[in-house]
Scaffold this active site. Structure first.
Site, PDB file in Angstrom:
ATOM      1  N   ILE A 272      42.035  32.935  32.813  1.00 19.89           N
ATOM      2  CA  ILE A 272      41.111  31.814  32.997  1.00 19.89           C
ATOM      3  C   ILE A 272      41.553  31.026  34.224  1.00 19.89           C
ATOM      4  O   ILE A 272      42.717  30.638  34.338  1.00 19.89           O
ATOM      5  CB  ILE A 272      41.097  30.886  31.764  1.00 19.89           C
ATOM      6  CG1 ILE A 272      40.632  31.654  30.521  1.00 19.89           C
ATOM      7  CG2 ILE A 272      40.199  29.671  32.015  1.00 19.89           C
ATOM      8  CD1 ILE A 272      40.897  30.906  29.214  1.00 19.89           C
ATOM      9  N   LYS A 273      40.635  30.797  35.140  1.00 23.41           N
ATOM     10  CA  LYS A 273      40.873  29.949  36.317  1.00 23.41           C
ATOM     11  C   LYS A 273      40.046  28.685  36.137  1.00 23.41           C
ATOM     12  O   LYS A 273      38.838  28.749  35.887  1.00 23.41           O
ATOM     13  CB  LYS A 273      40.452  30.686  37.584  1.00 23.41           C
ATOM     14  CG  LYS A 273      40.491  29.863  38.869  1.00 23.41           C
ATOM     15  CD  LYS A 273      40.066  30.746  40.046  1.00 23.41           C
ATOM     16  CE  LYS A 273      40.106  30.003  41.373  1.00 23.41           C
ATOM     17  NZ  LYS A 273      38.798  29.444  41.740  1.00 23.41           N
ATOM     18  N   THR A 274      40.701  27.526  36.251  1.00 19.53           N
ATOM     19  CA  THR A 274      39.961  26.292  36.008  1.00 19.53           C
ATOM     20  C   THR A 274      40.558  25.119  36.768  1.00 19.53           C
ATOM     21  O   THR A 274      41.554  25.253  37.482  1.00 19.53           O
ATOM     22  CB  THR A 274      39.884  26.005  34.498  1.00 19.53           C
ATOM     23  OG1 THR A 274      38.868  25.022  34.260  1.00 19.53           O
ATOM     24  CG2 THR A 274      41.214  25.514  33.930  1.00 19.53           C
TER      25      THR A 274
END
Length: 281
Positions: A190-192
């Site tokens: 997950i990239k956030t």
């Protein structure tokens, strides 16, 4: 016995994450999403082969590219560096009302042909087009997992309702919500967004239920030390590293910055120590 696909997913994830379970991934989808003007500060980096040679020499763990740039730059990519191919995007040329939608620009089969180790797709959680992007991500994940490819979700709270209810897209509650939604959809990474503090980012990591969470590097920081401090707090919060674009390619000599970030991520060095070691301060 495990299915073949599960073994493939784990093997390919290790091409990004070192033994410490952390990674620095160089991002270069900006020429499409933001336009070539993002390279104005260091125009030679508009040529992906030039900047990719620099970042690979500096030791990044992986690179994230769109299909066309992966094609024209394939021969400069080190086989020991993970390749992530992003399969959705948008341009800033779109009408304002359609900026909350990402569209397909490639297929899992294209990524496989390019030798990708992972594929990625964006979901703007809270967007009026959320359902379209959810379906896109589900389709990408289903096909990619069948072939043993890990899937990365760029989990970005973004939309008029987000701003109205929470005040800004980086509010930790919506970032946390987006991370949980990504995990629930089957993301392998997950990239956030950064949430402003180690304490709130730790809640994002918790909500991801064991799925590695990486920082979205964002706009270039005026002071390299300030960006290193953010990366350090991400690691302290349990994050798995960072996906960084502008804080690398908008610097004429990006190698010291890359090496300093690697020191923070993989050696747990204090930001000041890492910056001094690489001559940034």
């Amino acid at each position: 016995m495990e299915a073949f696909q599960n073994i493939g997913i784990r093997r390919r994830l290790r091409r990004f994450f070192r033994r410490d379970g952390r990674a620095l991934i160089f991002a270069m989808d900006h020429g499409f999403e933001h336009g070539p003007e993002d390279f104005t500060e260091v125009w030679e980096h508009v040529n992906p082969r030039v900047i990719l040679k620099k970042v690979i020499r500096a030791g990044v763990d992986g690179v994230m590219l769109l299909p066309g740039i992966a094609r024209v730059s394939g021969d400069v990519l080190n086989p020991n560096v993970g390749l992530m191919v992003k399969l959705t995007s948008k341009t800033n040329l779109r009408p304002k009302e359609d900026q909350f939608l990402q569209s397909p620009l490639g297929f899992v089969e294209d990524a496989i042909k390019l030798g990708a180790d992972a594929v990625a797709a964006t979901v703007y959680w809270g967007s009026p087009y959320e359902d379209i992007m959810m379906k896109q991500f589900a389709e990408v994940a289903s096909i990619a997992h069948d072939f043993g490819l890990p899937v990365v979700q760029f989990s970005y709270p973004r939309g008029p309702y987000i701003n109205e209810k929470y005040g800004k897209k980086e509010d930790y509650r919506v970032v946390m919500y987006g991370a949980r939604a990504a995990a629930e959809m089957g993301a392998d990474m997950i990239k956030t967004y950064w949430t402003g503090s180690k304490e709130t980012f730790a809640k994002v990591v918790d909500a991801a239920a064991g799925v590695p969470v990486l920082l979205s590097g964002g706009a270039k920081a005026k002071n390299p030390l300030e960006f290193l401090k953010v990366v350090y707090e991400v690691i302290e919060a349990g994050g798995a590293g960072a996906v960084v674009g502008r804080n690398i390619f908008q610097r004429e000599n990006p190698e010291p910055m890359i090496k300093a970030i690697l020191r923070v991520i993989h050696r747990n060095e204090e930001p000041e120590e890492a910056a001094k070691a690489e001559g940034l301060i």
